[in-house]
Design a protein around this motif. Structure first.
Motif, PDB file in Angstrom:
ATOM      1  N   VAL B 366       2.123 105.093  19.675  1.00 50.37           N
ATOM      2  CA  VAL B 366       3.298 104.374  19.165  1.00 50.37           C
ATOM      3  C   VAL B 366       2.856 103.239  18.247  1.00 50.37           C
ATOM      4  O   VAL B 366       3.348 103.090  17.126  1.00 50.37           O
ATOM      5  CB  VAL B 366       4.149 103.821  20.328  1.00 50.37           C
ATOM      6  CG1 VAL B 366       5.311 102.987  19.798  1.00 50.37           C
ATOM      7  CG2 VAL B 366       4.652 104.958  21.199  1.00 50.37           C
ATOM      8  N   SER B 369       1.409 104.514  14.934  1.00 48.33           N
ATOM      9  CA  SER B 369       2.343 105.184  14.018  1.00 48.33           C
ATOM     10  C   SER B 369       3.116 104.141  13.218  1.00 48.33           C
ATOM     11  O   SER B 369       3.454 104.370  12.061  1.00 48.33           O
ATOM     12  CB  SER B 369       3.287 106.111  14.781  1.00 48.33           C
ATOM     13  OG  SER B 369       4.213 105.377  15.527  1.00 48.33           O
ATOM     14  N   LYS B 370       3.361 103.014  13.817  1.00 47.63           N
ATOM     15  CA  LYS B 370       4.065 101.936  13.099  1.00 47.63           C
ATOM     16  C   LYS B 370       3.172 101.293  12.029  1.00 47.63           C
ATOM     17  O   LYS B 370       3.667 100.712  11.078  1.00 47.63           O
ATOM     18  CB  LYS B 370       4.497 100.830  14.092  1.00 47.63           C
ATOM     19  CG  LYS B 370       5.532 101.267  15.089  1.00 47.63           C
ATOM     20  CD  LYS B 370       6.939 101.100  14.546  1.00 47.63           C
ATOM     21  CE  LYS B 370       7.982 101.697  15.462  1.00 47.63           C
ATOM     22  NZ  LYS B 370       8.140 100.983  16.724  1.00 47.63           N
ATOM     23  N   ILE B 444       3.548 110.142  12.371  1.00 47.96           N
ATOM     24  CA  ILE B 444       4.777 109.830  13.101  1.00 47.96           C
ATOM     25  C   ILE B 444       5.120 110.949  14.083  1.00 47.96           C
ATOM     26  O   ILE B 444       5.344 110.704  15.261  1.00 47.96           O
ATOM     27  CB  ILE B 444       5.945 109.587  12.118  1.00 47.96           C
ATOM     28  CG1 ILE B 444       5.653 108.327  11.298  1.00 47.96           C
ATOM     29  CG2 ILE B 444       7.271 109.446  12.861  1.00 47.96           C
ATOM     30  CD1 ILE B 444       6.662 108.048  10.206  1.00 47.96           C
TER      31      ILE B 444
END
Lengths: 477, 477, 477, 477
Positions: B366, B369-370, B444
């Motif tokens: 997570v 991916s940001k 993503i």
């Protein structure tokens, strides 16, 4: 000539003979060259809109300068009402799939040259303003789209314009003649330049030879365009690249000026870096304001695309997607507010033109440049992996294997496979195509660096006054 | 056979005859097809590394299963030390420009199948585990790269596997024979599949026919690959696309299973959705952990590219750029910490294999991916507009106009124009190319949705225990 | 003396006679003064823990220096295993409501002085290290809690230590005698100082008189403490302020040194700013590491409090609350990972002590300081307005109106009104009390400025190596 | 009576005898009670402003309803110009240190009741509107400040108003008589209520008995206020708490209605939950708009305080502080834009009143609630640890030790120690005081939950239209 049609614009380009190179080859006829197709088509958008039923009213206005009906894209704003009319027109543009019609620059430079020539004349007794008045009249009568050349290569950025090893790293005047000036240098990042009616070139450094502004035809002697192809796919598509196959990003150019002559009647500043500084202020405000409106339209489309793919995937009710769409909606509304506030707080320059508030549009530029990455994350997150892995339309239309795709790309019962494919291909085009890469870069660096705009944005608050308030409340006299 | 060379891997592909379509055409020979070049080259990276001096030691290990030296990429981890060795190997991979060697899946599926077959045998008295042992032995001896097919099309996502209008929207067993099973359905998002040595296919729904795991050769009868081309440019380049022209993204496939027969000896689960659930847990942890390591390498490269272009532009000391590089550095270190912590807190499954902590690697998935969007913003911000507008290498090498580019793309004195161009082209490839679009999507959505991993990540804190602590402190009994 | 009990620690304070002022008054007996109650109680936490069944094992270790069982809080770490034991101990601390036992500094200064005196002796032939060995022995035998004084007032920050109008703005040596040194100046931000067993004072500027480190009793002649009261409520509470009424923030002090004499045997550096620089490195790493562990515990409590109030309000399933709790969980795990990675990547100083990796804990300091505001937003958002508007416990216990509160503060059927009140009062204490204000400030500025740690954190990536990698991939030689 | 002075307002409170409890005691005279001092002083701010030279013009307007000059705070807006005048007035308020004059609610409820009574009369033939007209006339003539009671305790939030175990968890009508109604229940979170001239109470659930709106004097029989003290320090201060010692947060109340009688002429809705729903819309928009303006003022003060302390600390040029102040400035401008856009896009209700655009002010509410934590981080980061550790003013004024503080709290040469102390005490009051805690909670939860406003904000974009646009561009018919 009056308000041109799409076709009239394109035909007019055939009369120009710019010296254009792309990918190592000289291109004699850009109008029919496939690499220019999408860019010219994009630039044609505002011309077409003027004749569309829906946008015709928004697009037309009687010019107080020439007293005839003209395209609003060449109109000079005189007050807040003009600004509101432009906002409506730009929102109307949002209905078009074209991400950039490149018509903003036309207004940007006409406003800026109008104001700067006025201030310089007043300060120095020169007579540039009448040159600009004539240019504006011609631009309005002939419905011009104007290209811009603003940013020199700059060489070593830790040194100023006059300190470079190579004096040409900033464009400069090499000769002043009785009939005009001769300029040398180059301009980077000139979008769409070879397919405009006229170029507006400026350098605004604090040194006499490095402060100049003028208009020039694209095919003046000594001008060379070295172009980067736009990001339209080479072949035409049925389902794929719904944006970029038609409007796939503009051709970008470096424009080289190899001792180009410009007659005085096309010059509007030349050495007067004191009073002429207003040029940059008006240009920057106008351009950032237009950019805010374009970005707002794109942000709305991103919201729509997210909603669409969420529907088609059957996940429109998922909490994180709803929440993300809330964030997108709020961002659009913040942009709408900044755009309107910039008009409400706009100001009238002594020369008669109206300019939106610079700090506000700078805030919009910074805010919206950050949203590109976030909106893409949201779109891709809602769409899922098929954005990157979906087979091509050729496979879909292939009789052997198309049946498999028809079967396995099917989503909800009430959505056809083809529609679902189209929705994915839209999001791919917006987030994962070469065009998307160009668009992202344009949002971040186009019109100036984010950090520059951040500093400008900060000027919107009167820091000294805020500190005074803090002092008073703290009991400091 | 032992540890293969790059060449041995590529040659071995010639012996397979998978049924492959791309862009509407059947491709008989993928090895020599230009659209497969970059993908196969990427997949060859780990083979090459085993014979490179620098990485040879990291890449080799004696298998406790077959007692011979094997590639670490087919090794089953037994303890934290194996995990630390893998971390070192993956960091070594970071020295390669290849963004994805696709060798992670080989380890992911071997660990998961090893554990799941063990648990199922124990619970049901079946004898799948020996099948897996044999597969592992063969994989190690023959130095396999294994492809994966995990995600069915799923149709209407608001409905489960057995509720779909079309029962094939999830892959399922249509027949159980004495000698094996027959399966039907499709697998989306299968990266690199046609140029692997073996596929591992699974479906893990809670319904007997929809819970199955097996290995199959790529050219088994009834299997069709519908491929999306990788994102390498069609032509070879000298300066441009330094990553994607060589390793430009893998070919993605939808794999269609049209009643494919699988002999029992290649099946490792079939209907046992109770004990078999461990398959997903081990697979997910292994894959996300690998992904964290890849992302970490890419984040480090992003930092390096930012530093490089900042140097070349003469803005390395600008405060916002320094600050952005601090953020990038901290992000790399957070990734390093998550990767290591996942190993330190890893656990040994009863079957003997070692698995990193799932919640920790989910956090990494997570978090990282940001960062893609943020890192790209930073790179482009440091680089400026030339990322999107720089002319092509063909222009640079053109005798007419190359001189202009040599002159005007020059930056600081001590950096050659060519080197500056190369730096921009690197950043363009990483942020604004078609390849960059694919890579972003893979970050993503690859390996599962961000939101899914977020939920898994949350399981890393014992919420009930946290609430109990809050209660105790609040004085609630 | 051995490992002290809570009572032994408190009683020992009675033997000291520090010169203490608070709110304009001289305080003769701090032990029984209400404004010191909560601070002393907080400092007593680690002593109590050593005798608690649950934590006793974690808290005790045999010292290799004195060969006796000591409290782990005075132990010098020698390797990664010691670091892991400390992590366990700190997590155990998290079970206590006490947000800051202030015992970290004891370890911080002993490690730093141990290493610095070693390096200085080696470089200069001095004999400070034996002084430190004796101090450590005494600290371990007598189970000290040591106070720190590190930060001078600094006056005008645009000027260095030796350029100030007032030479005392940085603490400095005013006289070197045969038997010791005399120092003058002040130390700001000294938490808990008057109720410790010994102070460790340092100045580490690059100027001979401004580089000094020593230990001194709190009641040495010439030392004055000017204290700010801790943030415990004046009266004791039943439901309210469950944290701060017992452990409500420490007393903060400015310590003034008005020509204080320090005998040589308590000095461990004096002028050797070359080799002595290691003091700051070890101190900073140790302190930030402890801080990361404290913040991690608090972040876990924030998660628990959010979960609790969400349950009590009946909104535990609301998507935005679930999502926020996911973010909180991931943040805790990032902290856990950084803490562990700092130990795994720790290093052994030549003097024998072990130090966690500085860049990693600096990353944790920056990351966790940002979480305070975010976690408070989440807690308040889940709780709602009663955090700020709930009546006092006196109203609840009032016979006239208590019935109304019993009736109207009732939430879900299965939760008593009193328990719901307690949950709100916990969150109020954590987010909206004076104590919460102090805690927030301590998280941001305690141990050094966020920006300083950001720069340190950046050093965790080898930027030059990253750039070299980028160059190699770009094809730049 | 005309526009009241501060003194007239305070004196008028003496005539009321509300039944008030605080901290377990009944308070007979709130006007002279120290716990009410700061709240009453805050509420007096708008009265004082009407007689200040600077704000007098902004504050006065001729009422079209009673034809006399009134305070703008009781004026009903009829068009955009009224809205712009209110924006100016609210910005004028920003010059006052008072963070909340609580006069917004007066306008909020008068607008909402005016519109709702009109719509209900039209739909049902009732005659509530004339009641509201009379109330408005009286409010304008007597220059009222009106208190609000909007939020019932709600008990178990997973159940609706009529499903609660205790029917009184939502306020409801228990009897309708010929002369009026009798109501029972309670209202939480009523700020400032006991020191207002009149209360406006509403319940707007979709059930006849649970839909009611009325005005009532604060001392009507059966009404009890259970109050939470405001957050002013008990003693008066010279340097410390420059905001909260004078305007330290309002008294919050739970108002209990124990069968309170309300005559029909003070009722404006009673059971008509169809047409009456407009009440919530107008109230919400008006209140959120006011809140946006208050927050904007506070954000500007935060910017000023940051700039001030940065100057005093000599770090005003530090890049991260400059950058943070840019972010603060942009945030203020986003608020200014939302506030203005809400007026430009406001609408006129059929009853004649003008309402700002709800979705826009909801966006402002969400955006600004997030800024509180961020602005505090920035302020504390610029200030450093003294925010939490600075000694008290009593120490500073103490003859023994004051000299030390005078010496050691000195910063730059040209700033007196006292001024520097004042600047720190301002920031402490804004970020780390009990008052700051209350203010943060009020920003997050006041006027409704952030999540609620997020959903409302999303309604500002027409999602269906956005999806249609996406479809058209994707080629989906």
């Amino acid at each position: 000539m009056g308000i041109r049609t799409r076709e009239e614009y394109i035909e007019s380009l055939r009369k120009q003979k710019p010296n254009v190179y792309m990918e190592g080859e000289k291109i004699e006829n850009i109008v029919d060259h496939p690499a220019f197709r999408a860019g010219i088509e994009s630039a044609a958008t505002t011309f077409q809109m003027c004749h569309d039923k829906q946008c015709s009213d928004l697009s037309r206005v009687v010019s107080p300068i020439i007293g005839e009906e003209i395209s609003r894209w060449t109109h000079l704003m005189r007050d807040e009402q003009d600004a509101f009319a432009k906002i409506k027109l730009m929102k109307g543009m949002g209905e078009s799939p074209c991400p950039c019609s490149y018509r903003c620059i036309t207004a940007d430079v006409l406003h800026a040259a109008w104001a700067a020539s006025h201030d310089i004349d007043k300060a120095t007794g020169s007579s540039y303003h009448q040159n600009v008045v004539e240019i504006v009249k011609q631009a309005q009568r002939e419905d011009w789209i104007i290209g811009g050349g603003f940013i020199s290569p700059k060489g070593d950025r830790s040194k100023g314009a006059t300190e470079q090893a190579d004096p040409d790293m900033y464009l400069h005047v090499v000769e002043k003649r009785q009939d005009g000036i001769v300029v040398r240098g180059a301009k980077s990042h000139s979008t769409a330049a070879p397919y405009t009616d006229m170029l507006c070139i400026m350098e605004i450094e604090f040194a006499e030879d490095y402060f100049v502004g003028f208009f020039t035809p694209v095919d003046a002697e000594g001008i060379t365009f070295i172009c980067k192809r736009g990001h339209a796919p080479a072949e035409s598509k049925q389902l794929e690249n719904p944006i970029s196959s038609k409007y796939g990003g503009h051709v970008e150019s470096m424009i080289v000026f190899d001792d180009v002559f410009v007659p005085w009647e096309r010059v509007f500043m030349c050495g007067e870096y004191g009073p002429g500084i207003i040029f940059g202020v008006i240009l920057g405000a106008s351009h950032a304001w237009h950019k805010c409106m374009c970005r707002r339209n794109n942000m709305e489309l991103s919201l729509g695309a997210t909603g669409l793919i969420a529907d088609y995937n059957g996940v429109a009710g998922a909490a994180h997607i709803v929440d993300n769409m809330c964030e997108m909606s709020m961002a659009v509304q913040i942009m709408d507010s900044l755009i309107t506030y910039a008009a409400v707080e706009g100001w009238k320059h002594e020369s008669g033109i109206f300019s939106p508030k610079l700090a506000t549009v700078a805030t919009g530029k910074v805010f919206s440049s950050k949203r590109v990455g976030e909106d893409r994350f949201i779109m891709q997150d809602a769409a899922g992996g098929l954005v990157a892995t979906m087979a091509s339309e050729k496979d879909y239309f292939n009789p052997e294997i198309g049946k498999y795709l028809e079967k396995y790309y099917k989503g909800k019962d009430d959505v056809s496979t083809e529609d679902r494919i189209r929705a994915f291909k839209l999001i791919e085009d917006m987030t994962a195509s070469e065009f998307a890469g160009w668009y992202h870069a344009m949002c971040i660096s186009g019109g100036g660096a984010v950090q520059t705009f951040k500093s400008i944005a900060a000027s919107g608050c009167d820091l000294e006054q805020c500190k005074t308030k803090a002092k008073r409340i703290a009991g400091i006299e």
